[in-house]
Design an enzyme around this catalytic site. Structure first.
Site, PDB file in Angstrom:
ATOM      1  CE  LYS A  58      -0.921  56.061  37.870  1.00  0.00           C
ATOM      2  NZ  LYS A  58      -1.757  55.286  38.798  1.00  0.00           N
ATOM      3  NE  ARG A  62     -12.049  57.887  41.559  1.00  0.00           N
ATOM      4  CZ  ARG A  62     -11.786  57.080  42.586  1.00  0.00           C
ATOM      5  NH1 ARG A  62     -12.399  57.261  43.752  1.00  0.00           N
ATOM      6  NH2 ARG A  62     -10.902  56.104  42.467  1.00  0.00           N
TER       7      ARG A  62
END
Length: 459
Positions: free
Chosen positions: A239, A313
């Site tokens: 990020k 996920r």
């Protein structure tokens, strides 16, 4: 947070009149007959009109506080009167003219008084509220305490809260309520939950799966799954620094699941509760999983990695597969999963995904009832093709910029096919600014909603 004062303290408490703008002239005339003359004159002199959110402190003849006026909007935020918790001088207060929902106003008051004080002293407000007539003060206390515990977890920075500390919090919760708590780690995790192990293996702090169970084994089975990413660098798909600043909150799904579980256990609901928390840190090292890797999941599906910053996920999928093995009546997962959901709905409104229309309606109704709202987004089946992989059973991201929250939910749906019903909650887990009942900082969004839903079903 301080508790609500008992009803016996009402006689000595300072009155608060909650009033709509349209009802202010009549109340003003009534107060002129009951209030000390200086107080009634002061209200007139200040030009108070009961604008929603406005307040007026009324003096008595001796210069003390005779009462408080507060403007409300019946169609507005039902936590609005809790704004007074931070505004009023120290003392005991009561609703003389109550708001439309006294219970939610009282809960909001408690929630507004929360302070995260681990690293510096942050005194709680001194304005305390007498429990309104007919309100279950004990219930409000249990809910507020569970929310505070969850907020503490989200607010704690990652240097002091890693996978091990999430485990400690779960074990402490289990001990308080007589629940069982098992933890899978090490080689057992690598064999049984390969995607959880892969996401967490780059960190010095070992990944694990936390499995808490409580209640009668013969009762309806409800399983809560919470994403427990203690910190998310993004992995090798790192990020930017600005996006990493709040990543201590990437375990807010786990905090919400644990908070909801505490409410359920405290109320003694008639169900068999299970809470699964895959707890990891998505770090960067030579052992980090890579874009393009193919991981074998617990369910047996091969999963191509499209982006290591979509790690949530993956760990949820392995936990959902475990939950699904006992065919529970209901599975609900909580996760700070996608920026797409925030773009669509903003920070205050978590996204709800489920194929069950009745469950969606019940969750939306429960959320409105307790001022913990969600908004349903579609599980649009044609978008499942966006997850096609040329080398594995499925890719875990679509690779495009469209429908990111929906494709994430469609991916998770593949791992809980046997559950009676499955709901996925994509939440933000943070209050960007302070509002009544919602101080700036960590938030266990949807925990109160889920408790209300389960209470309605299993009380």
């Amino acid at each position: 947070m301080t508790a609500l004062l008992p009803a016996a303290d009402a006689a000595a408490a300072i009155p608060i009149w909650c009033v709509e703008a349209g009802g202010w002239p009549a109340l003003a005339a009534s107060l002129a007959e009951t209030l000390p003359a200086p107080a009634a004159a002061f209200a007139r002199a200040t030009g108070f009109t009961a604008k929603p959110g406005s307040h007026c402190l009324l003096p008595d003849a001796g210069g003390g506080l005779a009462g408080v006026l507060f403007g409300i909007d019946p169609a507005g935020d039902r936590f609005a009167p809790a704004k007074l918790a931070d505004l009023l001088p120290e003392g005991a207060y009561r609703f003389a003219a109550p708001p439309p929902d006294p219970a939610l106003a009282a809960l909001g008051w408690r929630l507004s008084a929360y302070r995260f004080g681990r690293y510096r002293d942050r005194p709680v407000p001194g304005a305390r509220l007498v429990a309104p007539e007919g309100v279950d003060a004990a219930e409000i206390g249990r809910i507020a305490d569970a929310v505070a515990a969850g907020r503490d977890l989200v607010n704690t920075p990652a240097n002091d809260l890693g996978p091990g500390e999430i485990e400690t919090a779960a074990r402490s919760l289990a001990e308080r309520w007589g629940a069982a708590c098992a933890v899978v780690s090490g080689e057992d995790l690598a064999r049984g939950f390969p995607m959880i192990a892969a996401v967490g293996r780059a960190s010095e702090r070992a990944p694990r799966l936390i499995d808490l169970t409580w209640g009668d084994a013969a009762a309806p089975k409800v399983t809560l799954v919470g994403k427990g990413v203690a910190f998310d660098t993004g992995g090798l798909d790192i990020k930017p620094s600005a996006a990493m600043l709040l990543m201590k909150k990437d375990m807010a799904g786990a905090a919400a699941a644990l908070a909801a579980a505490e409410m359920v256990m405290g109320a003694g609901l008639r169900l068999r509760l299970r809470v699964l928390v895959p707890a990891v840190e998505n770090a960067i090292s030579g052992s980090a999983f890579r874009p393009g890797d193919v991981l074998r999941s617990r369910r047996g599906l091969s999963v191509e990695i499209g982006n290591t910053d979509a790690e949530g996920r993956l760990i949820l999928a392995d936990a959902l597969a475990l939950a699904d093995e006992e065919s529970p009546d209901l599975v609900i997962d909580f996760a700070t999963l996608t920026g797409a959901a925030r773009v669509a709905l903003g920070p205050d409104l978590p996204a709800l995904f489920t194929q069950d229309d009745a469950l969606a309606a019940a969750m939306a109704e429960a959320g409105q009832a307790v001022n913990d709202p969600v908004w349903r987004l579609p599980l649009w089946a044609p978008y499942a093709s966006l997850l096609d992989s040329k080398i594995a059973d499925i890719n875990h991201v679509s690779g495009g910029s469209f429908a990111g929250a929906i494709t994430a939910a469609l991916f998770l749906r593949r791992f809980a096919p046997q559950a009676g019903a499955h709901a996925h909650l994509d939440l933000y887990g943070w209050n960007p600014g302070t509002k009544p009942g919602r101080p700036e900082g960590g938030e266990v969004q949807t925990a109160r909603l889920v408790y209300e839903l389960l209470k309605r079903r299993y009380a």
